[in-house]
Design a protein around this motif. Structure first.
Motif, PDB file in Angstrom:
ATOM      1  N   ILE A  49       0.966  -1.175  -0.056  1.00 21.61           N
ATOM      2  CA  ILE A  49      -0.185  -0.054   0.048  1.00 21.61           C
ATOM      3  C   ILE A  49       0.970   1.241  -0.142  1.00 21.61           C
ATOM      4  CG2 ILE A  49      -1.879   1.416   1.199  1.00 21.61           C
ATOM      5  CD1 ILE A  49      -2.569  -1.637   2.462  1.00 21.61           C
ATOM      6  N   GLY A  50       2.021   1.124   0.877  1.00 26.84           N
ATOM      7  CA  GLY A  50       2.942   2.353   0.723  1.00 26.84           C
ATOM      8  C   GLY A  50       2.519   3.274   1.690  1.00 26.84           C
ATOM      9  N   GLU A  51       3.101   4.679   1.839  1.00 26.37           N
ATOM     10  CA  GLU A  51       2.855   5.545   2.480  1.00 26.37           C
ATOM     11  C   GLU A  51       1.245   5.986   2.774  1.00 26.37           C
ATOM     12  OE1 GLU A  51       5.480   9.461   2.809  1.00 26.37           O
ATOM     13  OE2 GLU A  51       3.532  10.136   2.140  1.00 26.37           O
ATOM     14  N   LEU A  52       1.055   5.898   3.676  1.00 28.96           N
ATOM     15  CA  LEU A  52      -0.520   6.254   4.163  1.00 28.96           C
ATOM     16  C   LEU A  52      -0.731   6.575   5.400  1.00 28.96           C
ATOM     17  CD1 LEU A  52      -3.408   4.132   2.739  1.00 28.96           C
ATOM     18  CD2 LEU A  52      -3.598   6.084   4.282  1.00 28.96           C
ATOM     19  N   LYS A  53      -1.034   8.117   5.716  1.00 26.03           N
ATOM     20  CA  LYS A  53      -1.050   8.730   6.854  1.00 26.03           C
ATOM     21  C   LYS A  53      -2.537   8.765   7.340  1.00 26.03           C
ATOM     22  CE  LYS A  53       3.103  11.113   6.687  1.00 26.03           C
ATOM     23  NZ  LYS A  53       4.144  10.722   7.759  1.00 26.03           N
ATOM     24  N   LEU A  54      -2.795   7.569   8.363  1.00 25.35           N
ATOM     25  CA  LEU A  54      -4.248   7.764   8.684  1.00 25.35           C
ATOM     26  C   LEU A  54      -4.571   8.118  10.283  1.00 25.35           C
ATOM     27  CD1 LEU A  54      -6.368   4.555   8.231  1.00 25.35           C
ATOM     28  CD2 LEU A  54      -6.512   5.905  10.200  1.00 25.35           C
ATOM     29  N   LYS A  55      -5.119   9.044  10.245  1.00 26.71           N
ATOM     30  CA  LYS A  55      -5.395   9.854  11.578  1.00 26.71           C
ATOM     31  C   LYS A  55      -6.729   9.935  12.039  1.00 26.71           C
ATOM     32  CE  LYS A  55      -1.812  12.434   9.587  1.00 26.71           C
ATOM     33  NZ  LYS A  55      -0.450  13.411   9.897  1.00 26.71           N
ATOM     34  N   ILE A  56      -6.871   9.682  13.500  1.00 28.98           N
ATOM     35  CA  ILE A  56      -8.342   9.498  14.093  1.00 28.98           C
ATOM     36  C   ILE A  56      -8.466  10.596  15.365  1.00 28.98           C
ATOM     37  CG2 ILE A  56      -9.784   8.104  15.139  1.00 28.98           C
ATOM     38  CD1 ILE A  56      -8.041   5.539  13.936  1.00 28.98           C
ATOM     39  N   SER A  57      -9.680  11.095  15.040  1.00 31.24           N
ATOM     40  CA  SER A  57     -10.103  12.155  16.321  1.00 31.24           C
ATOM     41  C   SER A  57     -11.278  11.656  16.853  1.00 31.24           C
ATOM     42  CB  SER A  57     -10.206  13.455  16.111  1.00 31.24           C
ATOM     43  OG  SER A  57      -9.059  14.172  15.273  1.00 31.24           O
ATOM     44  N   GLY A  58     -11.553  11.631  18.280  1.00 36.56           N
ATOM     45  CA  GLY A  58     -12.775  11.360  18.917  1.00 36.56           C
ATOM     46  C   GLY A  58     -13.571  12.312  18.996  1.00 36.56           C
ATOM     47  N   CYS A  59     -13.280  13.486  18.413  1.00 38.15           N
ATOM     48  CA  CYS A  59     -14.215  14.745  18.572  1.00 38.15           C
ATOM     49  C   CYS A  59     -13.635  15.819  17.627  1.00 38.15           C
ATOM     50  CB  CYS A  59     -14.598  15.073  19.907  1.00 38.15           C
ATOM     51  SG  CYS A  59     -13.089  16.515  20.656  1.00 38.15           S
TER      52      CYS A  59
END
Lengths: 556, 98
Positions: A448-458
């Motif tokens: 898949i390579g470079e992949l920035k996944l970012k998660i916020s709860g609000c």
């Protein structure tokens, strides 16, 4: 590294004594919660769901082994055996008793640390590129300027009660690893044609409920004017920033509503009054601070290439780690190492007391006593001889910190979310864990390579979801968690805010949805060299929407 | 139905009002089934806050299912049990936890 002088020691110790007295009076019932709350926040103490939370500043993400060991000690003695490294390069402890906080702060002061200005409407911890001083592509180390800003902004009488919190980030490289365009002020340290140092100045970036990319208001500010120019920006903000509405109080709203041209004019007018005055940085002072950040003497270690060649043959997992978590250093015998705090299925950013101790030992033995905290919630050993990489890898593997996933899909940024945070509407950690487990195969992740996944709860966006290549925002809808997906965000030198792709997904659907997004990318990419973000920017949201929602439309 | 919850001042521990005192678990919370009972709990909470015993005092909505108290909001269920990602932490980790 910066070392406290006598003034710094007295200053921090005085603050410990002051806050200890405030805690004592609060516990004795001599001051009310309404009186105490702003005082505790000024010292990094929040109240969360299960307990108090203490946020400790790690200035520009730089720690010594001794400091990291103290954090391990605090985790063990006063907390529950772990700490959480944050997206602001700080560390949080989730379970301290209020009555223990004075003792914790005294322990921190003994290693030149504190929790001052980790909350409140003041200038917060100044953040910097986590590869500062090591990166091969750097014009100069940004940390001396971050330290100058820290000293200037600490209990700054004019800027301690701003309309809202204020965050400054500094990078010394063209390739922005400090996300400067998502900050209230972003500074890009660079050299002009004459070889002089100065800053490109960006203002008004931020995430939260109104994500905005910072605007460049000056292309080259000579270094000596750093404080006068920042003061001018802060003065304009302090005067005109909105105080009537918390949600419109950040400088990004002021810049947006005023317009970049007029805002710049106001800053320049204010700067005209300040320029070349007492805030001008004397060259001697810059040099004095610079000296603290002098790079370690790096002895020649040319045996590294041969050692690595042999070790690669011997261990495939070492070889993968080398490819993924080790980056080029300005000295060819050396490298910078990312220690992933994103083991498969683990909590992003969490480290146990024993892991912290072990990393501190590694830094002491192999990395000139220096550790960094990255805003991506990993730890960094900035200066490591290539010849020592195998020994470091072996030790990291023993303590469960050798996951070779830097910049891959399981290298997820996630805020604490509803499992801890009083502001959160939905959980983040469990979403990160499930996605991490779904993509556990390193082979698949590398494909898949470079992949920035970012998660916020609000919507406050501590998990930086707006600037994730894939962003996930947890909301509460009709009493249940719902996760909204954004695509196409980025926090580098080409910062962009992700676009909401469509209706949200329930906790049981979100992992599948992310997999669908990833599979769609794999199907449309031109070839393996086209990264997720590039592919998204080329084709836009349509194929992703189609893949996620087309079935519904047909069913309906 | 509603119950009264808060965090203890000294250590931030989540607590619920039960039979004249604050308890560390939700199980025995005093239930308010009508407005008058809610007001009584609110008065108790305000007094305890003023007496510097607890902070962040709130009435929360719950259901009672088979005699067990279930907060309606996930937030409150997490407060009552501990982080969902680590069952070795929080109330759920204690020896007497169900």
């Amino acid at each position: 590294m910066y070392r406290y002088d006598e003034f710094d020691h007295q200053f921090v110790q005085a603050r410990v004594a002051q806050f200890s007295d405030q805690v004592e009076r609060r516990l004795a019932g001599e001051i009310t919660e309404d009186q105490f709350r702003p005082l505790r926040l000024m010292n990094g103490v929040y109240l969360q769901l299960h307990a108090y939370m203490l946020r400790i500043a790690v200035p520009y993400g730089t720690l010594s082994s001794k400091q990291l060991r103290m954090l391990a000690h605090i985790a063990r003695k006063y907390d529950k055996g772990y700490g959480h490294f944050t997206t602001r390069q700080n560390i949080q402890f989730n379970w301290p008793a209020l009555s223990d906080v004075p003792a914790i702060l005294a322990d921190l002061a003994s290693v030149e640390m504190h929790a001052i200005q980790t909350s409140g409407n003041c200038i917060r911890n100044v953040t910097a590129d986590h590869f500062a001083g090591a990166a091969a592509d750097e014009a100069a180390d940004p940390r001396p300027y971050a330290e100058i800003l820290r000293q200037w902004s600490s209990v700054h009488p004019e800027f301690s009660y701003l309309p809202r919190k204020f965050k400054i980030a500094v990078t010394g490289s063209e390739r922005d690893r400090a996300a400067i365009q998502t900050h209230d002020i972003g500074l890009h340290l660079k050299k002009n044609a004459a070889g002089e140092l100065g800053f490109a100045v960006y203002v008004g970036g931020g995430q939260g409920r109104t994500p905005l990319v910072a605007k460049k208001i000056r292309d080259f500010l000579p270094e000596q004017h750093l404080l006068s120019y920042c003061t001018a920006i802060l003065r304009v903000y302090n005067l005109y920033g909105r105080r009537d509405n918390k949600y419109k109080a950040r400088i990004k709203i002021l810049v947006h509503e005023t317009g970049v041209e007029e805002f710049t004019r106001q800053v320049d007018a204010e700067w005209g009054e300040l320029k070349d005055g007492e805030l001008t940085l004397p060259e001697a002072d810059i040099k004095a601070i610079d000296a603290y950040f002098a790079p370690p003497a790096l002895p020649a270690r040319p045996e590294g290439d041969e050692a690595i060649k042999l070790a690669r043959l011997d261990s495939r997992s070492f070889s993968e780690w080398l490819d993924q978590n080790v980056v080029t250093h300005r000295n060819p015998d050396y490298a910078a190492v990312t220690i992933s705090l994103k083991g498969i299925g683990e909590v992003p950013g969490d480290a146990s007391d024993s892991q912290m101790d072990a990393v501190a030992d590694l830094a002491e033995k192999y990395a000139f006593d220096e550790v960094r905290v990255s805003h991506e919630q990993n730890l960094i050993l900035p200066h490591v001889a290539r010849a020592d990489l195998k020994a470091i890898y072996d030790r990291l593997a023993e303590i469960g910190l050798a996951t070779a996933n830097s910049d891959l899909i399981s290298d997820i940024i996630a805020c604490p979310g509803l499992d801890y945070c009083a502001l959160a509407n939905a959980r983040s950690i469990i979403v990160a864990q499930n996605i991490s487990k779904r993509f556990a195969s390193l082979e698949r992740q590398r494909d898949i390579g470079e992949l920035k996944l970012k998660i916020s709860g609000c919507i406050n966006a501590c998990g930086h979801h707006h600037v994730g290549h894939i962003g996930i925002l947890g909301v509460e809808k009709k009493g249940a968690e719902l996760y909204q997906v954004t695509l196409g965000g980025s926090a580098d030198e080409h910062t962009s805010v992700g676009e909401i792709i469509g209706r949200g997904f329930g906790p049981d659907e979100i992992t599948d949805a992310i997999e669908t997004v990833v599979e769609t990318y794999l199907a449309i990419r031109l070839d393996r060299s086209e990264k997720f973000l590039d592919a998204y920017r080329r084709v836009g949201p349509a194929p992703f929407k189609e893949a996620l929602y087309a079935g519904e439309a047909k069913a309906a | 139905m509603k119950i009264l919850t808060a965090n203890r001042l000294t250590d931030g521990e989540a607590v619920w009002y039960a039979g004249g005192a604050w308890a560390e678990t939700i199980d025995s919370s005093e239930l308010a089934a009508d407005k008058a009972a809610e007001e009584r709990l609110e008065t108790i909470g305000a007094a305890s806050f003023a007496a510097n015993e607890v902070v962040d005092v709130n009435l929360i909505d719950v259901d009672v299912v088979d005699g067990a108290i279930h907060p309606l909001r996930l937030r409150e269920r997490i407060r009552a049990a501990g982080p969902t990602n680590r069952n070795d932490l929080g109330k759920q980790a204690r020896p007497n936890a169900a």
